[in-house]
Design an enzyme around this catalytic site. Structure first.
Site, PDB file in Angstrom:
ATOM      1  CE  LYS A 122      -2.769   2.863   2.989  1.00 28.06           C
ATOM      2  NZ  LYS A 122      -3.256   3.081   4.360  1.00 28.06           N
ATOM      3  CG  ASP A 140      -7.640   3.450   1.370  1.00 28.81           C
ATOM      4  OD1 ASP A 140      -8.497   2.813   0.717  1.00 28.81           O
ATOM      5  OD2 ASP A 140      -7.661   4.683   1.473  1.00 28.81           O
TER       6      ASP A 140
END
Length: 220
Positions: A122, A140
């Site tokens: 991420k 996310d």
């Protein structure tokens, strides 16, 4: 509606509702600042991170300053972002590794990025997308939750979600999708009280259709 038609309609609605403007919610002036801000954002709001980094990047104006910092002091400096001990340890080690292995430059390669302390896919994709404009999908909590509602994935594994979104979304939409879905998740499709009746995506949202029995988007 086929999956391809559903995705096309989702993209059309997102672009019309939230524009195609690239923006980053974490304040930064360079790549390493964004890297550290993103590390701090784990289990923390962007607003809180921006409050912390406003003073943090003044106190520690370089990677060298982070690499040489007193760990306990750094912990106190970032205390309000949560998980401060682990974050401080990773930030210090990451800064040192950037200096020792990369000449103080933040790499653009995802394998090199994920070898840095505290950097997962991420965080790596935030850097690749916002700094190097490399097509990448950032997964996310908003992206994972809303993508499942839309029927674009069934997985709770961020890496699986990333791969599945990369397969169905147009490549030019990868970075935008995260930006748009974050805004959507904060304003309309909130985790606790989603405003489904006023959501522009309710006509293509599988979760909404299953719960309400509403018909699909009339456009298709």
């Amino acid at each position: 509606m086929t999956q391809k038609e559903r995705v096309a309609r989702i993209v059309e609605i997102l672009n019309a509702t939230y524009t195609t403007e690239y923006k980053c919610y974490l304040n930064h002036e360079n790549a390493w600042q964004l890297l550290i801000a993103t590390m701090l954002s784990a289990q923390c709001t962007d607003a809180r991170v921006n409050i912390v980094t406003k003073d943090l990047f003044v106190k520690y104006p370089s990677l060298e300053a982070f690499a040489d910092c007193d760990l306990k002091e750094l912990e106190q400096d970032i205390y309000s972002t949560g998980f401060y001990k682990n974050k401080a340890k990773n930030i210090k080690a990451c800064a040192k590794k950037l200096l020792d292995l990369h000449g103080g430059e933040v790499p653009r390669d995802i394998d090199a990025l994920t070898q840095l302390d505290g950097v997962g896919r991420k965080t790596a994709n935030v850097i690749r997308g916002n700094i190097y404009h490399e097509p990448s999908v950032v997964v996310d909590t908003h992206v994972k939750r809303i993508s499942k509602k839309l029927g674009l994935t069934k997985s709770d594994d961020p890496e699986v979600v990333e791969q599945e979104l990369m397969k169905v979304l147009p490549k030019e939409q990868w970075i935008l999708y995260n930006i748009q879905i974050i805004t959507h998740g904060r304003t309309i499709c909130t985790a606790r009280n989603p405003k489904c009746e006023e959501c522009p995506l309710n006509g293509v949202c599988k979760d909404y259709q299953q719960r309400t029995g509403r018909k699909k988007d009339k456009k298709y």
